[in-house]
Design an enzyme around this catalytic site. Structure first.
Site, PDB file in Angstrom:
ATOM      1  N   SER A 164       0.817  -1.210   0.000  1.00 43.00           N
ATOM      2  CA  SER A 164       0.000   0.000   0.000  1.00 43.00           C
ATOM      3  C   SER A 164       0.850   1.258   0.000  1.00 43.00           C
ATOM      4  O   SER A 164       0.309   2.354  -0.152  1.00 43.00           O
ATOM      5  CB  SER A 164      -0.909   0.014   1.236  1.00 43.00           C
ATOM      6  OG  SER A 164      -0.129   0.017   2.421  1.00 43.00           O
ATOM      7  N   HIS A 197      -3.033  -3.841  -5.451  1.00 42.06           N
ATOM      8  CA  HIS A 197      -3.346  -3.382  -4.095  1.00 42.06           C
ATOM      9  C   HIS A 197      -4.824  -3.525  -3.796  1.00 42.06           C
ATOM     10  O   HIS A 197      -5.654  -2.763  -4.297  1.00 42.06           O
ATOM     11  CB  HIS A 197      -2.902  -1.916  -3.932  1.00 42.06           C
ATOM     12  CG  HIS A 197      -3.202  -1.361  -2.572  1.00 42.06           C
ATOM     13  ND1 HIS A 197      -3.567  -0.051  -2.362  1.00 42.06           N
ATOM     14  CD2 HIS A 197      -3.210  -1.953  -1.342  1.00 42.06           C
ATOM     15  CE1 HIS A 197      -3.778   0.139  -1.075  1.00 42.06           C
ATOM     16  NE2 HIS A 197      -3.569  -0.994  -0.443  1.00 42.06           N
ATOM     17  N   GLU A 203      -6.214  -1.356  -6.814  1.00 44.21           N
ATOM     18  CA  GLU A 203      -5.296  -0.484  -7.536  1.00 44.21           C
ATOM     19  C   GLU A 203      -4.259  -1.345  -8.242  1.00 44.21           C
ATOM     20  O   GLU A 203      -3.507  -2.081  -7.599  1.00 44.21           O
ATOM     21  CB  GLU A 203      -4.601   0.487  -6.579  1.00 44.21           C
ATOM     22  CG  GLU A 203      -5.524   1.538  -5.996  1.00 44.21           C
ATOM     23  CD  GLU A 203      -4.815   2.465  -5.014  1.00 44.21           C
ATOM     24  OE1 GLU A 203      -5.064   3.670  -5.050  1.00 44.21           O
ATOM     25  OE2 GLU A 203      -4.010   1.957  -4.197  1.00 44.21           O
ATOM     26  N   ASN A 217      -4.485   6.498  -1.025  1.00 46.12           N
ATOM     27  CA  ASN A 217      -3.777   6.965   0.165  1.00 46.12           C
ATOM     28  C   ASN A 217      -3.159   8.339  -0.031  1.00 46.12           C
ATOM     29  O   ASN A 217      -2.789   8.989   0.950  1.00 46.12           O
ATOM     30  CB  ASN A 217      -2.697   5.958   0.568  1.00 46.12           C
ATOM     31  CG  ASN A 217      -3.275   4.811   1.368  1.00 46.12           C
ATOM     32  OD1 ASN A 217      -4.262   4.972   2.082  1.00 46.12           O
ATOM     33  ND2 ASN A 217      -2.683   3.641   1.251  1.00 46.12           N
TER      34      ASN A 217
END
Length: 514
Positions: free
Chosen positions: A123, A144, A156, A194
């Site tokens: 991540s 991900h 992802e 993120n």
């Protein structure tokens, strides 16, 4: 583009929560799956947990009868890494340490076939760095998943510098065949979610530190006006402050201390105290059994105005006109700068300035600013802030108006941008910067934020609805007020406003550059 055939063996290395979840997803999709973990007994325990989870889903009617037996037949445990040699795809889900991952992939490269795909569920780490030094870095990419992997739709697919486009396409189509929503991202710190989500937490924390309102009130405004499923403090308590703070620090350091990602001293103190949130029993909220949940600050009931004058275009707040008329308030219209006039108050949508600064010119007497809402028709709460120059009755009149429209009203400190407007502007700006730097396409960014963190709208689509020029104005006013680069508008936003182009729908043709 073609997905891996269902007969293609999939291996997962790492039998923790994420690895087990990924193994379950692949096995439910019909692949033979091998699970390996270096810790003795960990993979076997994870297999039992997977089968128990599938059984529970069958009992609830979410999976068909026989699903547990089907998964059990496809899912096996590997006694050693060498047993993964027949895998067409290996997904790594081990500890977030670069050197450990690189060692694993170097070992896998000696075991699997030359055309096998190697994917990392990292991540935060660079896919480019993970693949560096391998004989065939082109077959390495990020895959991900979000926790819990069997439930969360987003995946992802992350491209390192050497990643082959055919590998990325295969992973994307495979994830789609597994019932997921794949998005393609370039390997940059935080990938899409993120990175773009950082302002959601950061602005909430800063608003709290500035005394705009308490955590319960900010959360309530973000939920009930902004349409988010959870407010920032509720969500940080759920994620865990140790995890959330670590991600923020990682992104901040990876972007060479860009002030956009500066961590919060308040959150640092929570981590230092061991107040991680739900998992420790205390964070911004007390999660002990029987703890009383704090209630948001809400103004008492005030009389509804009989009449209101709408001056000019209210922009995103235009639906308030129909709501006022429906509530029996006589509405007159005249030219002006987007203001609602009552007998003793002037109401305006926040533009990033404080009410006090905006009233200083003298044109807006008894000024009360109100916050942005996702949908003024369905919003159940609104935040307002009065200028220092306003008489006390201005706030009560503003409250009476919104209460007549069925809204709870939270009076907050006169901070720049209020709560929702400020948060949405920063999210749209960060998403625009990600587009500008080629991290992902606009469509994939919005898809990532809706499927990955359940935002009510993608930040670019939301920014387009609010109006790119208005978003730019909010950011410019925030930057002027604070004098900080943290609020600098993206060059993409400036360009789109200058060109009169869309933030979202006009950019579908822009492709990710790999």
């Amino acid at each position: 583009m073609t997905a891996l055939p269902r007969s293609a063996p999939v291996a997962v290395v790492g039998a923790g929560a994420m690895g087990a979840g990924i193994a379950q997803v692949a096995a439910q999709a019909g692949h033979p799956v091998t699970l390996f973990d270096a810790a003795p007994g960990a993979a076997g325990k994870a297999r039992e947990g997977i089968l128990a989870n599938v059984a529970r889903q069958v009992e609830k009617g979410r999976l068909p009868e026989g699903a547990r037996e089907d998964v059990a037949a496809r899912l096996e445990v590997a006694p050693a890494l060498e047993a993964l040699g027949g895998a067409a795809l290996v997904v790594e889900a081990i500890v977030e340490r670069l050197e450990v991952k690189r060692q694993l992939f170097a070992g896998l490269e000696e075991i699997v076939a030359p055309d096998a795909i190697l994917a990392s569920n990292t991540s935060s780490l660079s896919i480019t760095a993970i693949a560096a030094g391998l004989k065939h870095p082109e077959r390495v990419a990020g895959l991900h998943f979000f926790n819990p992997a069997p439930v969360m739709a987003l995946v992802e697919v992350v491209a390192g510098l050497a990643s082959d486009r055919r590998v990325l396409d295969t992973l994307s189509e495979t994830a789609r065949e597994w019932g997921k929503q794949p998005v393609l991202a370039k390997s940059t710190p935080g990938f899409i979610v993120n990175r773009v989500a950082r302002p959601f937490y950061a602005e909430g924390l800063r608003l709290l530190e500035e005394g705009a309102a308490d955590a319960a009130t900010i959360d309530a405004v973000v939920r009930e006006a902004g349409g988010f499923r959870m407010g920032p403090f509720e969500l940080m308590d759920l994620i865990g402050h140790d995890v959330n703070f670590a991600v923020t620090r990682s992104v901040f350091e990876a972007y060479f201390h860009d002030p956009r990602y500066r961590p919060s001293l308040t959150q640092q103190e929570l981590v230092a105290a061991g107040w991680y949130g739900r998992k420790s029993g205390r964070g911004f909220y007390d999660h002990a059994p029987g703890a009383v949940r704090p209630v948001p600050a809400t103004l008492p009931a005030y009389p509804a105005p009989r009449a209101a004058a709408v001056e000019g275009d209210l922009g995103p707040a235009k639906p308030l006109v129909a709501l006022m008329e429906r509530a029996g308030i006589a509405v007159s219209r005249r030219a002006g700068a987007g203001v609602i006039r009552l007998d003793g108050a002037s109401l305006a949508l926040s533009d990033g300035r404080t009410a006090t600064a905006r009233a200083a010119g003298g044109e807006l007497e008894d000024l009360v600013l109100f916050d942005l809402a996702l949908d003024y028709g369905t919003a159940s709460r609104i935040a307002v802030a009065a200028a220092c120059q306003a008489r006390p009755e201005a706030l009560t009149q503003a409250a009476g108006l919104f209460q007549a429209l069925g809204k709870a009203v939270s009076a907050v400190r006169d901070v720049p941008g209020l709560i929702v407007a400020r948060t949405v502007a920063m999210l749209a700006n960060e998403a625009g910067e990600a587009v500008l730097t080629g991290v992902a396409t606009p469509a994939d960014i919005d898809r990532a934020m809706t499927f990955g963190v359940n935002y009510p709208r993608g930040p670019l689509a939301w920014g387009q609805d609010v109006g790119p020029a208005r978003i730019l104005r909010i950011l410019e006013n925030l930057q002027a007020t604070y004098g900080e680069d943290r609020y600098r508008p993206s060059a993409l936003l400036r360009h789109r406003v200058a060109a009169g182009q869309s933030l979202h729908t006009g950019m579908e043709a822009e492709a990710l550059s790999l």
